[in-house]
Every structure is written in structure tokens, then in C-alpha cells.
Motif scaffolding. Structure first.
Motif, PDB file in Angstrom:
ATOM      1  N   ALA A  20     -33.016 -39.230  10.479  1.00  0.00           N
ATOM      2  CA  ALA A  20     -31.769 -39.452   9.735  1.00  0.00           C
ATOM      3  C   ALA A  20     -31.796 -40.802   9.038  1.00  0.00           C
ATOM      4  O   ALA A  20     -31.330 -40.939   7.907  1.00  0.00           O
ATOM      5  CB  ALA A  20     -30.572 -39.352  10.678  1.00  0.00           C
ATOM      6  N   ALA A  21     -32.362 -41.806   9.712  1.00  0.00           N
ATOM      7  CA  ALA A  21     -32.431 -43.145   9.119  1.00  0.00           C
ATOM      8  C   ALA A  21     -33.316 -43.136   7.874  1.00  0.00           C
ATOM      9  O   ALA A  21     -32.975 -43.736   6.845  1.00  0.00           O
ATOM     10  CB  ALA A  21     -32.955 -44.149  10.136  1.00  0.00           C
ATOM     11  N   ASN A  23     -33.998 -40.546   5.984  1.00  0.00           N
ATOM     12  CA  ASN A  23     -33.288 -39.764   4.983  1.00  0.00           C
ATOM     13  C   ASN A  23     -32.222 -40.624   4.302  1.00  0.00           C
ATOM     14  O   ASN A  23     -32.061 -40.564   3.079  1.00  0.00           O
ATOM     15  CB  ASN A  23     -32.679 -38.532   5.639  1.00  0.00           C
ATOM     16  CG  ASN A  23     -32.179 -37.525   4.632  1.00  0.00           C
ATOM     17  OD1 ASN A  23     -32.587 -37.536   3.479  1.00  0.00           O
ATOM     18  ND2 ASN A  23     -31.293 -36.663   5.072  1.00  0.00           N
ATOM     19  N   ARG A  24     -31.513 -41.410   5.075  1.00  0.00           N
ATOM     20  CA  ARG A  24     -30.482 -42.298   4.536  1.00  0.00           C
ATOM     21  C   ARG A  24     -31.118 -43.318   3.581  1.00  0.00           C
ATOM     22  O   ARG A  24     -30.599 -43.585   2.503  1.00  0.00           O
ATOM     23  CB  ARG A  24     -29.766 -43.022   5.681  1.00  0.00           C
ATOM     24  CG  ARG A  24     -28.798 -44.083   5.198  1.00  0.00           C
ATOM     25  CD  ARG A  24     -28.094 -44.760   6.341  1.00  0.00           C
ATOM     26  NE  ARG A  24     -26.977 -43.908   6.712  1.00  0.00           N
ATOM     27  CZ  ARG A  24     -26.617 -43.641   7.952  1.00  0.00           C
ATOM     28  NH1 ARG A  24     -27.280 -44.150   8.947  1.00  0.00           N
ATOM     29  NH2 ARG A  24     -25.593 -42.870   8.185  1.00  0.00           N
ATOM     30  N   GLN A  25     -32.260 -43.867   3.972  1.00  0.00           N
ATOM     31  CA  GLN A  25     -32.953 -44.838   3.116  1.00  0.00           C
ATOM     32  C   GLN A  25     -33.404 -44.200   1.807  1.00  0.00           C
ATOM     33  O   GLN A  25     -33.283 -44.810   0.742  1.00  0.00           O
ATOM     34  CB  GLN A  25     -34.156 -45.426   3.841  1.00  0.00           C
ATOM     35  CG  GLN A  25     -33.799 -46.384   4.944  1.00  0.00           C
ATOM     36  CD  GLN A  25     -35.032 -46.900   5.669  1.00  0.00           C
ATOM     37  OE1 GLN A  25     -36.145 -46.422   5.479  1.00  0.00           O
ATOM     38  NE2 GLN A  25     -34.824 -47.891   6.523  1.00  0.00           N
ATOM     39  N   GLU A  26     -33.905 -42.977   1.884  1.00  0.00           N
ATOM     40  CA  GLU A  26     -34.351 -42.285   0.671  1.00  0.00           C
ATOM     41  C   GLU A  26     -33.186 -42.018  -0.277  1.00  0.00           C
ATOM     42  O   GLU A  26     -33.304 -42.210  -1.485  1.00  0.00           O
ATOM     43  CB  GLU A  26     -35.062 -40.987   1.035  1.00  0.00           C
ATOM     44  CG  GLU A  26     -36.407 -41.213   1.673  1.00  0.00           C
ATOM     45  CD  GLU A  26     -37.060 -39.946   2.187  1.00  0.00           C
ATOM     46  OE1 GLU A  26     -36.481 -38.840   2.020  1.00  0.00           O
ATOM     47  OE2 GLU A  26     -38.152 -40.057   2.760  1.00  0.00           O
ATOM     48  N   ARG A  27     -32.050 -41.567   0.276  1.00  0.00           N
ATOM     49  CA  ARG A  27     -30.866 -41.322  -0.570  1.00  0.00           C
ATOM     50  C   ARG A  27     -30.386 -42.618  -1.216  1.00  0.00           C
ATOM     51  O   ARG A  27     -30.045 -42.644  -2.394  1.00  0.00           O
ATOM     52  CB  ARG A  27     -29.746 -40.702   0.254  1.00  0.00           C
ATOM     53  CG  ARG A  27     -29.922 -39.230   0.529  1.00  0.00           C
ATOM     54  CD  ARG A  27     -28.642 -38.582   1.056  1.00  0.00           C
ATOM     55  NE  ARG A  27     -27.879 -39.398   1.972  1.00  0.00           N
ATOM     56  CZ  ARG A  27     -27.970 -39.355   3.298  1.00  0.00           C
ATOM     57  NH1 ARG A  27     -28.807 -38.522   3.867  1.00  0.00           N
ATOM     58  NH2 ARG A  27     -27.226 -40.121   4.054  1.00  0.00           N
ATOM     59  N   LEU A  28     -30.358 -43.700  -0.436  1.00  0.00           N
ATOM     60  CA  LEU A  28     -29.910 -44.989  -0.964  1.00  0.00           C
ATOM     61  C   LEU A  28     -30.874 -45.487  -2.033  1.00  0.00           C
ATOM     62  O   LEU A  28     -30.437 -46.012  -3.069  1.00  0.00           O
ATOM     63  CB  LEU A  28     -29.779 -46.011   0.168  1.00  0.00           C
ATOM     64  CG  LEU A  28     -29.322 -47.404  -0.240  1.00  0.00           C
ATOM     65  CD1 LEU A  28     -27.968 -47.365  -0.947  1.00  0.00           C
ATOM     66  CD2 LEU A  28     -29.257 -48.313   0.981  1.00  0.00           C
ATOM     67  N   SER A  77     -28.489 -51.362  10.087  1.00  0.00           N
ATOM     68  CA  SER A  77     -27.209 -51.981   9.713  1.00  0.00           C
ATOM     69  C   SER A  77     -27.232 -52.486   8.271  1.00  0.00           C
ATOM     70  O   SER A  77     -26.232 -52.379   7.552  1.00  0.00           O
ATOM     71  CB  SER A  77     -26.848 -53.118  10.675  1.00  0.00           C
ATOM     72  OG  SER A  77     -27.788 -54.161  10.583  1.00  0.00           O
ATOM     73  N   THR A  78     -28.377 -52.997   7.829  1.00  0.00           N
ATOM     74  CA  THR A  78     -28.503 -53.441   6.437  1.00  0.00           C
ATOM     75  C   THR A  78     -28.378 -52.257   5.489  1.00  0.00           C
ATOM     76  O   THR A  78     -27.699 -52.343   4.466  1.00  0.00           O
ATOM     77  CB  THR A  78     -29.851 -54.156   6.220  1.00  0.00           C
ATOM     78  OG1 THR A  78     -29.928 -55.290   7.084  1.00  0.00           O
ATOM     79  CG2 THR A  78     -30.020 -54.596   4.779  1.00  0.00           C
ATOM     80  N   VAL A  79     -29.014 -51.148   5.841  1.00  0.00           N
ATOM     81  CA  VAL A  79     -28.934 -49.944   5.008  1.00  0.00           C
ATOM     82  C   VAL A  79     -27.487 -49.464   4.923  1.00  0.00           C
ATOM     83  O   VAL A  79     -27.004 -49.115   3.847  1.00  0.00           O
ATOM     84  CB  VAL A  79     -29.872 -48.835   5.549  1.00  0.00           C
ATOM     85  CG1 VAL A  79     -29.641 -47.520   4.820  1.00  0.00           C
ATOM     86  CG2 VAL A  79     -31.325 -49.260   5.424  1.00  0.00           C
TER      87      VAL A  79
END
Length: 97
Positions: A20-21, A23-28, A77-79
Motif C-alpha cells: 500500500a505504501a 502504491n501511495r508513492q506511485e500515485r503521488l 509520514s512524509t508521503v
């Protein structure tokens, strides 16, 4: 050529797990690249007033720094903080940046 007895041993026979982390980085990252493209487009207008040009140059630099922080292993947390800063509503209105 060796053929495994079990289909599960064949590379690519099942989808790989993406956390999930990650995936979140890729979307951001995609969101930031879209925002950077928009800023570059705005910077290219010849009739842009100086204060606006400086603001866009600063935003351009900040987006590049944020992309680099993600690329080099930003903490969860930074993401999350970056996601909040570059939320979809903020991107469309040009706020929170």
C-alpha cells in the motif's frame, strides 16, 4: 531448458504484490509529475508578470525536490504530508502549494 513441475514456480505466472505504501508513492509521483507539467506550461507564457513567474519558479523547484524525496525513500509520514499538500482540490485551485 528446464520446465518447472509446478506452475507457481514459473516467473510471471501470478501478479506481484505491491504494498500500500509503494502504491501511495506511485500515485503521488504521478500527481506531482502532472502538477509539474502544468507549472511548466504556465511558466512558458511570455506575458506572465514577474511576481507570478517567481512564484511558479519556486513551485517548480519545490515539486522537483518533493519528487526527489519520494525517489530516495521518503518516510510514510512524509508521503502522507505531501499527499495532503498536493491534494486534488489544491491542485485544481492552485492552493496549498
Amino acid at each position: 531448458m528446464h520446465i518447472p513441475d509446478d506452475v507457481s514456480q514459473i516467473p510471471g505466472s501470478r501478479p506481484s504484490y505491491v504494498s500500500a505504501a509503494k502504491n501511495r508513492q506511485e500515485r503521488l509521483t504521478l500527481t506531482l509529475h502532472e502538477r509539474l507539467d502544468a507549472v511548466i506550461d504556465q511558466e512558458s507564457h511570455p506575458e506572465l508578470p514577474d511576481p507570478e513567474r517567481k512564484r511558479l519558479a519556486s513551485l517548480h523547484k519545490q515539486i522537483r525536490e518533493d519528487l526527489a524525496s519520494i525517489r530516495y525513500g521518503a518516510s510514510e509520514s512524509t508521503v502522507k504530508d505531501l499527499e495532503t499538500r498536493y491534494s486534488t482540490s489544491g491542485l485544481q485551485a492552485g492552493h496549498n502549494l
